[in-house]
Design a protein around this motif. Structure first.
Motif, PDB file in Angstrom:
ATOM      1  N   VAL A  69       9.625   2.032  30.950  1.00 24.19           N
ATOM      2  CA  VAL A  69      10.876   2.884  30.701  1.00 24.19           C
ATOM      3  C   VAL A  69      11.201   1.332  31.187  1.00 24.19           C
ATOM      4  N   ALA A  70      12.208   1.088  29.857  1.00 25.66           N
ATOM      5  CA  ALA A  70      12.506  -0.068  29.347  1.00 25.66           C
ATOM      6  C   ALA A  70      14.417  -0.145  29.634  1.00 25.66           C
ATOM      7  N   LYS A  71      15.407  -0.404  29.877  1.00 30.11           N
ATOM      8  CA  LYS A  71      16.537  -0.710  29.537  1.00 30.11           C
ATOM      9  C   LYS A  71      17.392  -1.369  28.496  1.00 30.11           C
ATOM     10  N   PHE A  72      17.632  -1.677  27.809  1.00 30.95           N
ATOM     11  CA  PHE A  72      18.648  -3.524  27.727  1.00 30.95           C
ATOM     12  C   PHE A  72      19.557  -2.968  28.159  1.00 30.95           C
ATOM     13  N   VAL A  73      20.507  -3.640  27.984  1.00 30.41           N
ATOM     14  CA  VAL A  73      22.330  -3.924  28.373  1.00 30.41           C
ATOM     15  C   VAL A  73      22.515  -4.918  27.620  1.00 30.41           C
ATOM     16  N   ILE A  74      23.361  -4.168  26.581  1.00 32.42           N
ATOM     17  CA  ILE A  74      23.976  -5.239  25.735  1.00 32.42           C
ATOM     18  C   ILE A  74      25.564  -5.819  26.073  1.00 32.42           C
ATOM     19  N   THR A  75      26.067  -5.820  27.342  1.00 31.37           N
ATOM     20  CA  THR A  75      27.227  -5.937  27.884  1.00 31.37           C
ATOM     21  C   THR A  75      28.592  -6.136  26.861  1.00 31.37           C
ATOM     22  N   GLY A  76      29.428  -5.283  26.547  1.00 29.04           N
ATOM     23  CA  GLY A  76      30.914  -4.616  25.795  1.00 29.04           C
ATOM     24  C   GLY A  76      29.514  -4.182  24.880  1.00 29.04           C
ATOM     25  N   GLU A  77      29.173  -4.048  24.572  1.00 29.74           N
ATOM     26  CA  GLU A  77      28.654  -2.959  23.063  1.00 29.74           C
ATOM     27  C   GLU A  77      27.145  -1.907  23.419  1.00 29.74           C
ATOM     28  N   GLY A  78      27.039  -1.599  24.358  1.00 28.20           N
ATOM     29  CA  GLY A  78      25.946  -0.199  25.002  1.00 28.20           C
ATOM     30  C   GLY A  78      24.675  -0.955  25.384  1.00 28.20           C
ATOM     31  N   ALA A  79      23.694   0.560  25.510  1.00 22.89           N
ATOM     32  CA  ALA A  79      22.514  -0.182  25.518  1.00 22.89           C
ATOM     33  C   ALA A  79      21.572   0.694  25.493  1.00 22.89           C
ATOM     34  N   ILE A  80      20.684   0.385  25.239  1.00 28.36           N
ATOM     35  CA  ILE A  80      19.256   0.958  24.407  1.00 28.36           C
ATOM     36  C   ILE A  80      17.812   1.389  25.107  1.00 28.36           C
ATOM     37  N   MET A  81      17.515   2.502  25.179  1.00 23.42           N
ATOM     38  CA  MET A  81      16.086   2.333  26.325  1.00 23.42           C
ATOM     39  C   MET A  81      15.249   2.564  25.267  1.00 23.42           C
ATOM     40  N   LEU A  82      13.816   1.659  25.669  1.00 25.61           N
ATOM     41  CA  LEU A  82      12.549   1.723  25.586  1.00 25.61           C
ATOM     42  C   LEU A  82      11.054   2.416  25.824  1.00 25.61           C
ATOM     43  N   ASP A  83      10.406   3.303  25.471  1.00 23.20           N
ATOM     44  CA  ASP A  83       9.135   3.547  26.489  1.00 23.20           C
ATOM     45  C   ASP A  83       8.446   4.385  25.337  1.00 23.20           C
TER      46      ASP A  83
ATOM     47  N   VAL B  91      12.614  -0.743  34.103  1.00 17.54           N
ATOM     48  CA  VAL B  91      13.224  -2.403  34.493  1.00 17.54           C
ATOM     49  C   VAL B  91      14.823  -2.479  33.448  1.00 17.54           C
ATOM     50  N   THR B  92      16.105  -3.377  34.100  1.00 23.81           N
ATOM     51  CA  THR B  92      17.256  -2.672  32.994  1.00 23.81           C
ATOM     52  C   THR B  92      17.107  -4.432  32.999  1.00 23.81           C
ATOM     53  N   LEU B  93      17.199  -5.067  31.558  1.00 20.75           N
ATOM     54  CA  LEU B  93      17.312  -6.270  31.377  1.00 20.75           C
ATOM     55  C   LEU B  93      18.934  -6.379  31.074  1.00 20.75           C
ATOM     56  N   THR B  94      19.588  -7.426  31.186  1.00 20.83           N
ATOM     57  CA  THR B  94      21.142  -7.565  30.706  1.00 20.83           C
ATOM     58  C   THR B  94      21.481  -8.433  30.389  1.00 20.83           C
ATOM     59  N   ALA B  95      22.146  -8.926  28.819  1.00 19.23           N
ATOM     60  CA  ALA B  95      22.630  -9.892  28.657  1.00 19.23           C
ATOM     61  C   ALA B  95      23.313  -9.645  27.369  1.00 19.23           C
ATOM     62  N   SER B  96      24.195 -11.074  27.083  1.00 17.65           N
ATOM     63  CA  SER B  96      24.961 -11.188  26.086  1.00 17.65           C
ATOM     64  C   SER B  96      24.639 -10.441  24.632  1.00 17.65           C
TER      65      SER B  96
END
Length: 95
Positions: free
Chosen positions: A23-37, A50-55
């Motif tokens: 289970v992974a989460k991408f956080v796009i700063t200022g935009e929202g988040a995406i879940m992958l599983d 795991v949470t990955l954060t980027a612009s």
């Protein structure tokens, strides 16, 4: 929900067609988040291994293949919180 998140969900769904083992989460700063599983890719902001954060720019570059996820992490443009093993697995799946 932002247009950037919607487009990213579409691209990730193609790249990770069979789902993702973990289970992974991408956080796009200022935009929202995406879940992958295992069930696929969707917009959402839930608990993850795991949470990955980027612009938005860095995230788009990773999806387009213009930005290497490992390089982005090493230069501080991509932050990882949680399982580094899953982050590496995800990076390899996106390459």
């Amino acid at each position: 929900m932002s247009e950037i998140v919607d487009k990213a969900v579409e691209k990730l769904a193609v790249k990770l067609e069979g789902g993702f083992d973990g289970v992974a989460k991408f956080v796009i700063t200022g935009e929202g988040a995406i879940m992958l599983d295992a069930s696929g890719v969707r917009a959402g902001d839930e608990e993850a291994d795991v949470t990955l954060t980027a612009s938005a720019e860095v995230f788009q570059g990773i999806l387009e293949g213009d930005v290497n996820p490992t390089t982005a992490f090493m230069t501080g443009k991509l932050k990882v919180d949680g399982s580094m093993g899953l982050a590496m697995k995800l990076g390899a799946a996106l390459s």
